[in-house]
Design an enzyme around this catalytic site. Sequence first.
Site, PDB file in Angstrom:
ATOM      1  N   GLU A 177       0.849  -1.209   0.000  1.00 10.15           N
ATOM      2  CA  GLU A 177       0.000   0.000   0.000  1.00 10.15           C
ATOM      3  C   GLU A 177       0.881   1.255   0.000  1.00 10.15           C
ATOM      4  OE1 GLU A 177      -1.149   2.888   3.093  1.00 10.15           O
ATOM      5  OE2 GLU A 177      -1.881   0.968   3.854  1.00 10.15           O
ATOM      6  N   GLU A 192      10.178   2.370   2.164  1.00 10.02           N
ATOM      7  CA  GLU A 192       8.860   2.272   2.786  1.00 10.02           C
ATOM      8  C   GLU A 192       8.719   1.029   3.661  1.00 10.02           C
ATOM      9  OE1 GLU A 192       6.456   4.623   2.675  1.00 10.02           O
ATOM     10  OE2 GLU A 192       7.947   5.829   1.622  1.00 10.02           O
TER      11      GLU A 192
END
Length: 1023
Positions: A94, A167
């Site tokens: 995501e 991330e």
Amino acid sequence: MLSVCSSTKAKAWRWKSTTATDRALKHEVGQKIHGFTISQVTSVPELSLTAVKLSHDGTGARYLHLAREDTNNLFSVQFRTTPRDSTGVPHILEHTVLCGSQKYPCRDPFFKMLNRSLSTFMNAFTASDYTLYPFSTQNPKDFQNLLSVYLDAAFFPCLRELDFWQEGWRLEHETPSDPQTPLIFKGVVFNEMKGVFADNERIFSQHLQNRLFPEHTYSVVSGGDPLCIPDLTWEQLKQFHTMHYHPSNARFFTYGNFPLEQHLKQIHEEALSKFQKIEPSTTVPSQKPWDKPREFQITCGPDSLASGSPKQVTVGVSFLLPDITDIFEAFTLNLLSSLLIGGPNSPFYKALIESGLGTDFSPDVGYNGYTREAFFSVGLQGIVEEDIQTVCDIIDRTVDAVIQKGFEDDRIEALLHKIELQMKHQSVSFGLTLMSYIASCWNHDGDPVELLKLGNQVAQFRQCLKENPKFLQEKVKQYFKKNQHKLTLSMKPDDKYSEKQTQMETEKLKQKVSCLSPKDKKQIYEKGLELLTQQSKSQDASCLPTLKVSDIEPTLPVTELAVALTAADVPVLYCAQPTNGVVYFRAFAGLHTLPEELQPYVPLFCSVLTKLGCGALDYREQAQQVELKTGGMTASPHVLPDHTHLDTYEQGVLFSSFCLDRNLPDMMHLWSEIFNNPHLEEEEHFRVLVKMTAQELSNGVPDSGHLYASIRASRTLTPAGDLQETFSGIDQVRLMKRVAEMADIKPVLRKLPRIKKHLLNCDNMRCSVNATPQQMSQAEKAVEKFIRSLGRSKSDQKPMCPNVVEKPVPHGSGGSASFGGSQFTRRLVTDPTFKPCQMKTHFLLPFPVNYVGECVRTAPYTDLDHASLKILARLMTAKFLHTEIREKGGAYGGGAKLSRDGIFTLYSYRDPHSTETLQSFVKAAEWAKSGRFMQQDVDEAKLSVFSSVDAPVAPSDKGLDHFLYGLSDEMKQAHRAQLFAVHRDSLIDVSNKYLGIGKSTHGLALLGPENVKIAKDPSWIIR
């Protein structure tokens, strides 16, 4: 109708004068539009919308459009994501899909679009079994821009390895440029999840789900367990995307008054036409029911704000319930759950909360419908270990008693009234609310349109009760008495918990590093440098679509307001709005006569005032009346800034409530009783409420650490800062924990009538009403009657604050002729002797991450500098702090903001660093002062600021700025003009004027673990 920006007055947007719902009703089943076929068109009058269901011919993608006369249009795409391990793959994916895509290959288009759009919402969510990408905006051109970016991100992301490193997780030298420093774990999601599991409630909830559903996707941590995240590879991430992010596994949702055809055309052309249909294997199988109950015990960290207390154990009993796609059964069980646990009249509240054994219900109490099969959970937190069995016995006995006695009709009516009120209440994020409401059910192939037809469900429920008065008791017997799929989960603190977590992380790190060859280590060093270089490079975002400053509406829409003085000279602000038959009432009462030693107890007074009983009603009867007649009655303390002076403020309590118009006299009568005859001597129930309040406050600290840090950092910068800390800072949390532990609570209880004397009268009061024009005369009478019922305070009450100034509030816009346009005044407290000073505070808390706040005293709202600083805060966030704190530093969040009170705040959230972040704040100020930014950057910051300045306001909240802060439309329009006028030089000027060392007073605060550097620095206070 929507006011279309000049740049978008294309033919496609010139709509007929019919409403969005009428236009949608003209669609027919079987009709083909841009590669989609319509399968259902249904009117849902209770929510004033038309639902259109479609499927995509080429891929089977599902689509639901809810047409409603609402300008705040929403889009979302949802994928069913069913991980089978705890590496956090859906969560890291995501994050990573938003880091660049085929059409928009620049780094981080998601964060860049925040500054190139007038969106009212942009985000992405990872749930246990789906991932969701929503945005909303009121501008049609913006909708197309954002849709293009979101579609490309979801279906054609770059998924670069370096983005996965940034991330997700990576091994990197502590100082990337120095290969002599040790290798450590870094990554945004890695640190985010460490922060998540610093919260004991989250630990309990996660284990509860994993143990109750031990067989499939719910047995893992979809967000990622920090000890498993480093097992995820880049290859696995890409495979997960290929398998799950396919149109055949997607559900598209749009809401609002923009035409459906335009959405379908864009989605088909830019994404779906490029795919073939597949059969996704993402279905979640049903959980096999157990043949006997199970028990587990887990550990967590001790409560950092109540160390030493033995009452830190949590126990919960949970029952597996049917599939959430059985819509009527889910509706019934949800209602049944509210009857069992909602408020002081519910059986579990009486049996558990009032037993005195614990402080509050256990986490996830009640009906949970976010897994394929729902579950119900009930228990207690804040108990001693010896009482675990006692609590379980009480739960069993309570279930038996309910099967025997059932529920009072009035309680069922109160709940059905609540549903009626929810359907009528207009919220600005209604699209987002509906999207969240249907997401889980639709994810498992339930019918989202049936789910929205609440009217049908209420009617069917009434019918079932009529035919069988024991309908609910039978459900209790079936699901709670005879259910073998029952889990008892207990959690107790372990003083060594965080040490053990750190130890396991160290072991994991050792294991990873020990497998590395010299070549691997060299590669890690080089990759670390490459990532740092990429993060430090100036970004070209020209491939991304953008709005222009000229797309922003130059003027504010006018809010018509009228002020009338009642008999007792109490001003009432009337704002006529399309509130759908609901009346919203507020009163603000000043606190400037209150003795200082009572101030810390005002939040407690507010939280118990409407819950102890009043007049002839005891607290149970009062709760019943509040549920039956209103949407809730609340009181909350406020410190309101003055818009022209930093050292002047207003302190008081805001009372708010709303009701269906037929119940207005009853609601105002309840307020009269609460003001005139509150039961402030009800010791037993007061103790129960204090414990719940303290527990809620302390549980909220890990989630709001940056806010607590900011409140503390600004404490010594303005006279209002100290009061803000007293009302809502860590000091308040600690005070409540102390009060909750007191053996004798009477001394605190005795303070309540003293606060009442200063607060609950009509001396320093103003009121406001938002309702439809037709309701106004009835509302006027009811409010007048309420005010007449109030006493005046005794004339001997002098202001406790040395200097109180009366400031008239300018007229609201619009004709106030009908009421003679009276004015109202605000009584502001000022302290001419106040001198701001710097203070640095470190709150030692056993978290694995830090929360950092630095505050600077700047300029008030009407000052020209305020507008420049507002734009500067966004500019520094987007162009400097985001890169330094999140991308390089690995914190989950960070940035700068300017509050209405003129305090400029720099903050970080779930941050692995502390002193380094404070250094980044210094560097950010240097960057701003040196003017290392372009006019394009300034324009983007303006768009970002205006997206919040122009965020939609619900009919219930129109005129609130005028009522609370004394801000008229004219003042807001003047501020708007100042924002438009901000230019590059004015940003450099305010940076030099306020942010430089020694320029303006700064305050610093930090929440987090022990810190060697800070411990050695005598300028820090450690608490």
